[in-house]
Motif scaffolding. Sequence first.
Motif, mmCIF file in Angstrom:
data_model
loop_
_atom_site.group_PDB
_atom_site.id
_atom_site.type_symbol
_atom_site.label_atom_id
_atom_site.label_comp_id
_atom_site.label_asym_id
_atom_site.label_seq_id
_atom_site.Cartn_x
_atom_site.Cartn_y
_atom_site.Cartn_z
ATOM 1 N N ILE A 152 0.874 -1.169 0.000
ATOM 2 C CA ILE A 152 0.000 0.000 0.000
ATOM 3 C C ILE A 152 0.910 1.217 0.000
ATOM 4 O O ILE A 152 1.761 1.366 0.879
ATOM 5 N N VAL A 153 0.739 2.078 -0.984
ATOM 6 C CA VAL A 153 1.532 3.305 -1.073
ATOM 7 C C VAL A 153 0.621 4.461 -0.683
ATOM 8 O O VAL A 153 -0.391 4.704 -1.338
ATOM 9 N N VAL A 154 0.984 5.149 0.396
ATOM 10 C CA VAL A 154 0.201 6.295 0.849
ATOM 11 C C VAL A 154 0.670 7.507 0.073
ATOM 12 O O VAL A 154 1.824 7.923 0.170
ATOM 13 N N THR A 155 -0.245 8.064 -0.715
ATOM 14 C CA THR A 155 0.114 9.198 -1.563
ATOM 15 C C THR A 155 -1.129 9.946 -2.026
ATOM 16 O O THR A 155 -2.189 9.359 -2.234
ATOM 17 N N HIS A 156 -0.959 11.240 -2.184
ATOM 18 C CA HIS A 156 -1.994 12.062 -2.812
ATOM 19 C C HIS A 156 -1.700 12.210 -4.305
ATOM 20 O O HIS A 156 -2.466 12.853 -5.019
ATOM 21 N N ARG A 157 -0.578 11.623 -4.744
ATOM 22 C CA ARG A 157 -0.179 11.700 -6.153
ATOM 23 C C ARG A 157 0.079 10.297 -6.711
ATOM 24 O O ARG A 157 1.222 9.919 -6.919
ATOM 25 N N PRO A 158 -0.952 9.514 -6.949
ATOM 26 C CA PRO A 158 -0.721 8.191 -7.544
ATOM 27 C C PRO A 158 -0.004 8.346 -8.882
ATOM 28 O O PRO A 158 -0.258 9.306 -9.626
ATOM 29 N N PRO A 159 0.884 7.433 -9.208
ATOM 30 C CA PRO A 159 1.588 7.553 -10.487
ATOM 31 C C PRO A 159 0.615 7.372 -11.646
ATOM 32 O O PRO A 159 -0.293 6.546 -11.592
ATOM 33 N N THR A 160 0.812 8.171 -12.665
ATOM 34 C CA THR A 160 -0.044 8.055 -13.849
ATOM 35 C C THR A 160 0.567 7.128 -14.884
ATOM 36 O O THR A 160 -0.101 6.761 -15.841
ATOM 37 N N ASP A 161 1.816 6.756 -14.683
ATOM 38 C CA ASP A 161 2.517 5.924 -15.659
ATOM 39 C C ASP A 161 3.070 4.648 -15.032
ATOM 40 O O ASP A 161 4.116 4.161 -15.422
ATOM 41 N N TRP A 162 2.375 4.080 -14.050
ATOM 42 C CA TRP A 162 2.836 2.881 -13.357
ATOM 43 C C TRP A 162 2.865 1.723 -14.350
ATOM 44 O O TRP A 162 1.831 1.298 -14.858
ATOM 45 N N PRO A 163 4.068 1.206 -14.655
ATOM 46 C CA PRO A 163 4.192 0.192 -15.713
ATOM 47 C C PRO A 163 3.877 -1.236 -15.263
ATOM 48 O O PRO A 163 4.024 -2.161 -16.038
ATOM 49 N N HIS A 164 3.424 -1.392 -14.011
ATOM 50 C CA HIS A 164 3.143 -2.734 -13.491
ATOM 51 C C HIS A 164 1.705 -2.807 -12.975
ATOM 52 O O HIS A 164 1.467 -3.014 -11.780
ATOM 53 N N PRO A 165 0.707 -2.679 -13.856
ATOM 54 C CA PRO A 165 -0.681 -2.629 -13.391
ATOM 55 C C PRO A 165 -1.145 -3.914 -12.702
ATOM 56 O O PRO A 165 -2.098 -3.879 -11.924
ATOM 57 N N ASP A 166 -0.482 -5.040 -12.937
ATOM 58 C CA ASP A 166 -0.881 -6.291 -12.304
ATOM 59 C C ASP A 166 -0.134 -6.563 -10.993
ATOM 60 O O ASP A 166 -0.388 -7.572 -10.328
ATOM 61 N N ALA A 167 0.797 -5.686 -10.634
ATOM 62 C CA ALA A 167 1.550 -5.846 -9.385
ATOM 63 C C ALA A 167 0.605 -5.616 -8.205
ATOM 64 O O ALA A 167 -0.345 -4.837 -8.303
ATOM 65 N N PRO A 168 0.865 -6.264 -7.071
ATOM 66 C CA PRO A 168 -0.023 -6.110 -5.906
ATOM 67 C C PRO A 168 0.238 -4.816 -5.139
ATOM 68 O O PRO A 168 0.587 -4.821 -3.964
ATOM 69 N N PHE A 169 0.093 -3.689 -5.828
ATOM 70 C CA PHE A 169 0.305 -2.368 -5.246
ATOM 71 C C PHE A 169 -1.006 -1.601 -5.323
ATOM 72 O O PHE A 169 -1.677 -1.627 -6.346
ATOM 73 N N ARG A 170 -1.333 -0.886 -4.232
ATOM 74 C CA ARG A 170 -2.490 0.011 -4.220
ATOM 75 C C ARG A 170 -2.020 1.379 -3.767
ATOM 76 O O ARG A 170 -1.198 1.492 -2.862
ATOM 77 N N PHE A 171 -2.564 2.398 -4.375
ATOM 78 C CA PHE A 171 -2.214 3.773 -4.053
ATOM 79 C C PHE A 171 -3.406 4.396 -3.337
ATOM 80 O O PHE A 171 -4.494 4.506 -3.906
ATOM 81 N N ILE A 172 -3.197 4.772 -2.073
ATOM 82 C CA ILE A 172 -4.284 5.248 -1.219
ATOM 83 C C ILE A 172 -3.917 6.623 -0.679
ATOM 84 O O ILE A 172 -2.764 6.868 -0.317
ATOM 85 N N GLY A 173 -4.910 7.495 -0.585
ATOM 86 C CA GLY A 173 -4.674 8.893 -0.283
ATOM 87 C C GLY A 173 -4.380 9.278 1.148
ATOM 88 O O GLY A 173 -3.874 10.368 1.390
ATOM 89 N N ASP A 174 -4.710 8.439 2.130
ATOM 90 C CA ASP A 174 -4.396 8.839 3.498
ATOM 91 C C ASP A 174 -4.078 7.615 4.353
ATOM 92 O O ASP A 174 -4.466 6.498 4.046
ATOM 93 N N LEU A 175 -3.365 7.863 5.446
ATOM 94 C CA LEU A 175 -2.867 6.780 6.292
ATOM 95 C C LEU A 175 -3.988 5.975 6.957
ATOM 96 O O LEU A 175 -3.936 4.754 6.942
#
Length: 118
Positions: A90-113
Amino acid sequence: MSTVLSSASTSLDGYIALPDDSVGLLFDWYSSGEVEVPTAVPGMVFRMTPASAEYWRAWTADLRVVVVGRRQFDYTKGWGGAHPLGVPVIVVTHRPPTDWPHPDAPFRFIGDLPEAIA
């Protein structure tokens, strides 16, 4: 109910990076020993001291997810889409990457802790 564990390698003054943005000696314990500790990434092996390897194995044995900040995600280049622990990230960020080259990777971008921990 789950247990949330907070842990990080950090210097006593609270800073990790050197002026050139490298992590310097702080993370050398991942590669300063004679015990090979395999990771979930093919070809990536940590080399730790016996004490560090024992600690690492005990500490990571029950981890099910890793929560990181955007800065660490950027610094590691998203671990190439595969975290060394082999767990979802889980990546805590208000700026999710727009060019993440691994869409099937088990990563989620979430806006707050709080949402990331939930």
